[in-house]
Design a protein around this motif. Structure first.
Motif, PDB file in Angstrom:
ATOM      1  N   ALA A  46       0.818  -1.216   0.000  1.00  0.00           N
ATOM      2  CA  ALA A  46       0.000   0.000   0.000  1.00  0.00           C
ATOM      3  C   ALA A  46       0.852   1.266   0.000  1.00  0.00           C
ATOM      4  N   ARG A  47       2.164   1.096   0.184  1.00  0.00           N
ATOM      5  CA  ARG A  47       3.096   2.226   0.271  1.00  0.00           C
ATOM      6  C   ARG A  47       2.693   3.186   1.378  1.00  0.00           C
ATOM      7  N   THR A  48       2.542   2.624   2.575  1.00  0.00           N
ATOM      8  CA  THR A  48       2.173   3.436   3.725  1.00  0.00           C
ATOM      9  C   THR A  48       3.055   3.111   4.913  1.00  0.00           C
ATOM     10  N   CYS A  49       3.152   4.078   5.818  1.00  0.00           N
ATOM     11  CA  CYS A  49       3.827   3.885   7.099  1.00  0.00           C
ATOM     12  C   CYS A  49       3.010   4.644   8.132  1.00  0.00           C
ATOM     13  N   SER A  50       2.959   4.129   9.342  1.00  0.00           N
ATOM     14  CA  SER A  50       2.164   4.790  10.376  1.00  0.00           C
ATOM     15  C   SER A  50       2.751   6.141  10.784  1.00  0.00           C
ATOM     16  N   CYS A  51       3.997   6.440  10.424  1.00  0.00           N
ATOM     17  CA  CYS A  51       4.541   7.784  10.686  1.00  0.00           C
ATOM     18  C   CYS A  51       4.012   8.783   9.658  1.00  0.00           C
ATOM     19  N   ARG A  52       3.428   8.326   8.585  1.00  0.00           N
ATOM     20  CA  ARG A  52       2.790   9.088   7.494  1.00  0.00           C
ATOM     21  C   ARG A  52       3.775   9.813   6.572  1.00  0.00           C
ATOM     22  N   ARG A  53       5.073   9.713   6.814  1.00  0.00           N
ATOM     23  CA  ARG A  53       6.038  10.381   5.936  1.00  0.00           C
ATOM     24  C   ARG A  53       6.045   9.739   4.547  1.00  0.00           C
ATOM     25  N   PHE A  54       5.876   8.420   4.493  1.00  0.00           N
ATOM     26  CA  PHE A  54       5.865   7.695   3.216  1.00  0.00           C
ATOM     27  C   PHE A  54       4.729   8.222   2.338  1.00  0.00           C
ATOM     28  N   GLN A  55       3.542   8.403   2.923  1.00  0.00           N
ATOM     29  CA  GLN A  55       2.409   8.907   2.159  1.00  0.00           C
ATOM     30  C   GLN A  55       2.583  10.391   1.838  1.00  0.00           C
ATOM     31  N   LEU A  56       3.116  11.143   2.781  1.00  0.00           N
ATOM     32  CA  LEU A  56       3.210  12.584   2.633  1.00  0.00           C
ATOM     33  C   LEU A  56       4.213  12.994   1.566  1.00  0.00           C
ATOM     34  N   LYS A  57       5.404  12.417   1.615  1.00  0.00           N
ATOM     35  CA  LYS A  57       6.459  12.795   0.673  1.00  0.00           C
ATOM     36  C   LYS A  57       6.466  11.932  -0.579  1.00  0.00           C
ATOM     37  N   GLN A  58       5.728  10.838  -0.537  1.00  0.00           N
ATOM     38  CA  GLN A  58       5.679   9.916  -1.667  1.00  0.00           C
ATOM     39  C   GLN A  58       7.051   9.306  -1.939  1.00  0.00           C
ATOM     40  N   LEU A  59       7.879   9.282  -0.918  1.00  0.00           N
ATOM     41  CA  LEU A  59       9.194   8.647  -0.938  1.00  0.00           C
ATOM     42  C   LEU A  59       9.276   7.750   0.295  1.00  0.00           C
ATOM     43  N   PRO A  60      10.003   6.633   0.216  1.00  0.00           N
ATOM     44  CA  PRO A  60      10.108   5.772   1.391  1.00  0.00           C
ATOM     45  C   PRO A  60      10.730   6.515   2.576  1.00  0.00           C
ATOM     46  N   CYS A  61      10.094   6.420   3.735  1.00  0.00           N
ATOM     47  CA  CYS A  61      10.657   6.991   4.963  1.00  0.00           C
ATOM     48  C   CYS A  61      11.711   6.013   5.490  1.00  0.00           C
ATOM     49  N   ALA A  62      12.363   6.366   6.585  1.00  0.00           N
ATOM     50  CA  ALA A  62      13.404   5.505   7.155  1.00  0.00           C
ATOM     51  C   ALA A  62      12.851   4.133   7.514  1.00  0.00           C
ATOM     52  N   HIS A  63      11.629   4.086   8.026  1.00  0.00           N
ATOM     53  CA  HIS A  63      11.018   2.808   8.418  1.00  0.00           C
ATOM     54  C   HIS A  63      10.753   1.942   7.181  1.00  0.00           C
ATOM     55  N   ALA A  64      10.239   2.573   6.129  1.00  0.00           N
ATOM     56  CA  ALA A  64       9.966   1.834   4.893  1.00  0.00           C
ATOM     57  C   ALA A  64      11.265   1.327   4.272  1.00  0.00           C
ATOM     58  N   MET A  65      12.324   2.124   4.357  1.00  0.00           N
ATOM     59  CA  MET A  65      13.610   1.683   3.791  1.00  0.00           C
ATOM     60  C   MET A  65      14.135   0.432   4.491  1.00  0.00           C
ATOM     61  N   ILE A  66      13.936   0.356   5.795  1.00  0.00           N
ATOM     62  CA  ILE A  66      14.354  -0.843   6.531  1.00  0.00           C
ATOM     63  C   ILE A  66      13.572  -2.051   6.032  1.00  0.00           C
ATOM     64  N   ALA A  67      12.269  -1.886   5.867  1.00  0.00           N
ATOM     65  CA  ALA A  67      11.432  -2.988   5.383  1.00  0.00           C
ATOM     66  C   ALA A  67      11.804  -3.371   3.953  1.00  0.00           C
ATOM     67  N   ILE A  68      12.067  -2.385   3.111  1.00  0.00           N
ATOM     68  CA  ILE A  68      12.424  -2.646   1.711  1.00  0.00           C
ATOM     69  C   ILE A  68      13.743  -3.399   1.639  1.00  0.00           C
ATOM     70  N   ARG A  69      14.733  -2.940   2.417  1.00  0.00           N
ATOM     71  CA  ARG A  69      16.039  -3.626   2.432  1.00  0.00           C
ATOM     72  C   ARG A  69      15.872  -5.058   2.923  1.00  0.00           C
ATOM     73  N   HIS A  70      15.047  -5.256   3.962  1.00  0.00           N
ATOM     74  CA  HIS A  70      14.841  -6.596   4.483  1.00  0.00           C
ATOM     75  C   HIS A  70      14.193  -7.502   3.443  1.00  0.00           C
ATOM     76  N   SER A  71      13.306  -6.944   2.634  1.00  0.00           N
ATOM     77  CA  SER A  71      12.628  -7.738   1.602  1.00  0.00           C
ATOM     78  C   SER A  71      13.500  -7.920   0.361  1.00  0.00           C
ATOM     79  N   LYS A  72      14.723  -7.358   0.401  1.00  0.00           N
ATOM     80  CA  LYS A  72      15.698  -7.475  -0.698  1.00  0.00           C
ATOM     81  C   LYS A  72      15.140  -6.933  -2.010  1.00  0.00           C
ATOM     82  N   ARG A  73      14.441  -5.802  -1.905  1.00  0.00           N
ATOM     83  CA  ARG A  73      13.885  -5.143  -3.085  1.00  0.00           C
ATOM     84  C   ARG A  73      14.581  -3.813  -3.273  1.00  0.00           C
TER      85      ARG A  73
END
Length: 176
Positions: free
Chosen positions: A101-128
């Motif tokens: 869904a490209r969302t994070c509960s900090c709302r930065r991912f939705q607000l800036k339309q760029l991965p926030c620090a939390h999303a980047m951790i999840a993305i790196r973990h998923s090897k994407r």
């Protein structure tokens, strides 16, 4: 909100009545396309006011120490909730990232339309690839496409021919 109410007594209740999504980007469900102008070097420069006078090697050590401290203070842990939903422990708070869904509960991912620090951790973990989660208007091809059309220059305002029916129209802001 309390500060706004202190500035003008009717302002706080009015803004609550119209809804946060009408005046705050953080609560807007849609997208507002804007250009981010925050310059990271200016932010760090403001923090390192005293250190700027140090020799280069000492300044580099101060910057390294600052970044290391920030990293330590924002120590994060990852908890896999599903294939696309992750729980990220950020200090004392749990942040929920949904990559699909490209969302994070900090709302930065939705607000800036760029991965926030939390999303980047999840993305790196998923090897994407992190770039796959940046919205398309940040791609260079989108930026180039926005300048494809021709913008014709306007003549001097005194040379404009404006019909009377247009000239006499009074444009007012919408009623809210």
């Amino acid at each position: 909100m309390n500060t706004l109410t202190l500035v003008q007594l009717q302002l706080g209740p009015y803004l609550q009545e119209v809804g946060y999504e009408r005046w705050s980007r953080a609560y807007l469900e849609g997208r507002r396309y804007n250009i981010m102008t925050t310059n990271i070097s200016e932010c760090i420069n403001a923090i390192l006011v005293m250190e700027r006078e140090l020799p280069v090697t000492a300044l580099a050590e101060e910057i390294r120490s600052l970044v290391q401290r920030w990293h330590y203070e924002r120590h994060t842990e990852l908890d896999l909730a599903s294939n696309t939903v992750y729980t990220i422990l950020d200090g004392e708070k749990n942040r929920v990232v949904d990559l699909q869904a490209r969302t994070c509960s900090c709302r930065r991912f939705q607000l800036k339309q760029l991965p926030c620090a939390h999303a980047m951790i999840a993305i790196r973990h998923s090897k994407r690839d992190v770039y796959d989660f940046c919205f398309e208007y940040y791609n260079s091809s989108t930026w180039k496409a926005s300048y494809v059309g021709v913008v014709y220059p306007l003549p001097h305002q005194g040379d404009w021919v404006v019909p009377n029916e247009v000239h006499d129209v009074k444009v007012l802001p919408p009623d809210i």
